[in-house]
Write an enzyme that holds these catalytic residues in place. Structure first.
Site, short mmCIF file in Angstrom:
data_model
loop_
_atom_site.label_atom_id
_atom_site.label_comp_id
_atom_site.label_asym_id
_atom_site.label_seq_id
_atom_site.Cartn_x
_atom_site.Cartn_y
_atom_site.Cartn_z
N ASN A 1 0.40 3.92 5.26
CA ASN A 1 -0.70 2.95 5.16
C ASN A 1 -0.07 1.57 5.17
O ASN A 1 0.52 1.15 4.17
CB ASN A 1 -1.48 3.21 3.86
N TRP A 2 -0.19 0.89 6.30
CA TRP A 2 0.46 -0.42 6.43
C TRP A 2 -0.31 -1.53 5.72
O TRP A 2 0.14 -2.66 5.66
CB TRP A 2 0.67 -0.75 7.92
N LYS A 3 -1.51 -1.21 5.25
CA LYS A 3 -2.35 -2.18 4.53
C LYS A 3 -2.48 -3.48 5.35
O LYS A 3 -2.47 -3.42 6.57
CB LYS A 3 -1.79 -2.41 3.12
N HIS B 1 -9.94 3.96 -0.48
CA HIS B 1 -8.68 3.55 -1.10
C HIS B 1 -9.00 2.70 -2.33
O HIS B 1 -9.95 1.91 -2.32
CB HIS B 1 -7.82 2.76 -0.10
N GLU C 1 -7.76 0.10 -3.40
CA GLU C 1 -7.79 -1.34 -3.16
C GLU C 1 -9.15 -1.77 -2.58
O GLU C 1 -9.62 -2.87 -2.85
CB GLU C 1 -6.63 -1.74 -2.22
N GLU D 1 -4.09 9.26 -5.49
CA GLU D 1 -3.26 8.07 -5.67
C GLU D 1 -3.56 7.46 -7.03
O GLU D 1 -4.55 6.69 -7.17
CB GLU D 1 -3.56 7.04 -4.58
N GLY E 1 2.36 0.59 -5.61
CA GLY E 1 3.11 -0.66 -5.49
C GLY E 1 3.88 -1.05 -6.74
O GLY E 1 4.36 -2.19 -6.83
N SER F 1 3.91 4.76 -4.84
CA SER F 1 5.37 4.58 -4.99
C SER F 1 6.17 5.78 -4.50
O SER F 1 7.19 6.12 -5.09
CB SER F 1 5.73 4.22 -6.43
P1 13P Z 1 2.82 2.28 -2.28
O1 13P Z 1 3.53 3.42 -1.59
O2 13P Z 1 3.26 0.93 -1.80
O3 13P Z 1 2.85 2.44 -3.76
O4 13P Z 1 1.27 2.36 -1.84
C1 13P Z 1 0.62 3.59 -1.94
C2 13P Z 1 -0.70 3.45 -1.28
O5 13P Z 1 -1.57 2.76 -1.75
C3 13P Z 1 -0.90 4.20 -0.02
O6 13P Z 1 -2.23 4.19 0.36
#
Ligand code: 13P
Length: 251
Positions: A12-14, A99, A101, A169, A175, A214
């Protein structure tokens, strides 16, 4: 890992990538085609602006593309939004929905996540439905209840006939460099499996449950070996080809 389910590793490149990051995709494609054949299905979910390039470049190495969100409607007056059909048209086969976020930044609730997952299925995409508890909820012993409620309300009934992927998650692990213990991941994934089989019977036994939060080259082998962990959803570590390749190779 449940042996009968082929694992899937999704990046997931966000909101991170300008076109320059396509160089990392080219590098990853090179590693995947010259190295040992990956034992996992590999998916990259880039920002929508470079989705079609990712779909085209990735195809050479068997990398599939996914969106990071979609609108619940197929089309209409929704400025700035993207429908599942548009993602499919740009080359996506998957889409992340719910997600944490998006739940936090856009106030998305389970009913909207459910509608998005249904829209994704309607457009021929495989939704990756995200669930996970906050740190306060884990500390107060509510993690499994919270995740169970999210699952019940966000995973569509259509998962009984179509491919739907669940991603666990824990929000506090995203993160932060922190992860749950192997024991906690084992418990949560077993609880999710139990809920999926109670609802979808045989189909629930074959649905993928990804772990995210993570996931790094250093911990991937340990986490991806946990029973009922059928792959991972990777944020930060998917941005560098070398790190992401190490995680893929850990399967
Ligand atoms: P990280 O791997 O940066 O913790 O992010 C996980 C995530 O939100 C994947 O969707």
């Amino acid at each position: 890992m449940t042996t009968t389910i082929s694992p899937l590793i999704a990046g997931n490149w966000k909101m991170n990538c300008l076109r320059g990051l396509l160089d990392e995709l080219t590098a990853l494609a090179g590693m995947l085609t010259t190295g040992e054949a990956p034992r996992a299905i590999v998916v990259i979910c880039p920002p929508a602006t470079i989705l079609s390039e990712v779909a085209q470049l990735g195809a050479i190495a068997g990398i599939q593309a996914g969106g990071q969100d979609c609108h619940a409607q197929a089309h209409g007056a929704h400025t700035g939004d993207i429908s599942a059909g548009m993602l499919a048209d740009a080359g996506a086969q998957y889409v992340i929905v719910g997600h944490s976020e998006r739940r936090a930044d856009h106030g998305e609730i389970d009913a909207q996540v459910l509608a998005k997952a249904e829209a994704a299925i309607g457009a021929g995409l495989k939704p990756i439905v995200c669930v996970g508890e906050t740190e306060a909820q884990r500390d107060s012993g509510e993690a499994e209840t919270v995740v169970a409620a999210q699952l019940a309300a966000s995973v569509p009934d259509a998962a009984g006939q179509h491919e739907v992927i669940v991603a666990y998650e824990p929000i506090w692990a995203i993160g932060t460099g922190r992860t749950p213990t192997v024991q906690d991941i084992t418990h949560m994934h077993a609880a999710i499996r139990q809920q999926l089989t109670a609802r979808f019977a045989e189909k629930g036994l074959t649905m993928r449950i990804l772990y995210g939060g993570s996931l790094k080259p250093q911990n991937a082998r340990k986490i991806l070996a946990v029973e009922n962990v059928n792959g991972g959803l990777v944020g930060g570590a998917s941005l560098l080809a070398k790190d992401f390749y190490t995680i893929i190779s850990s399967v």
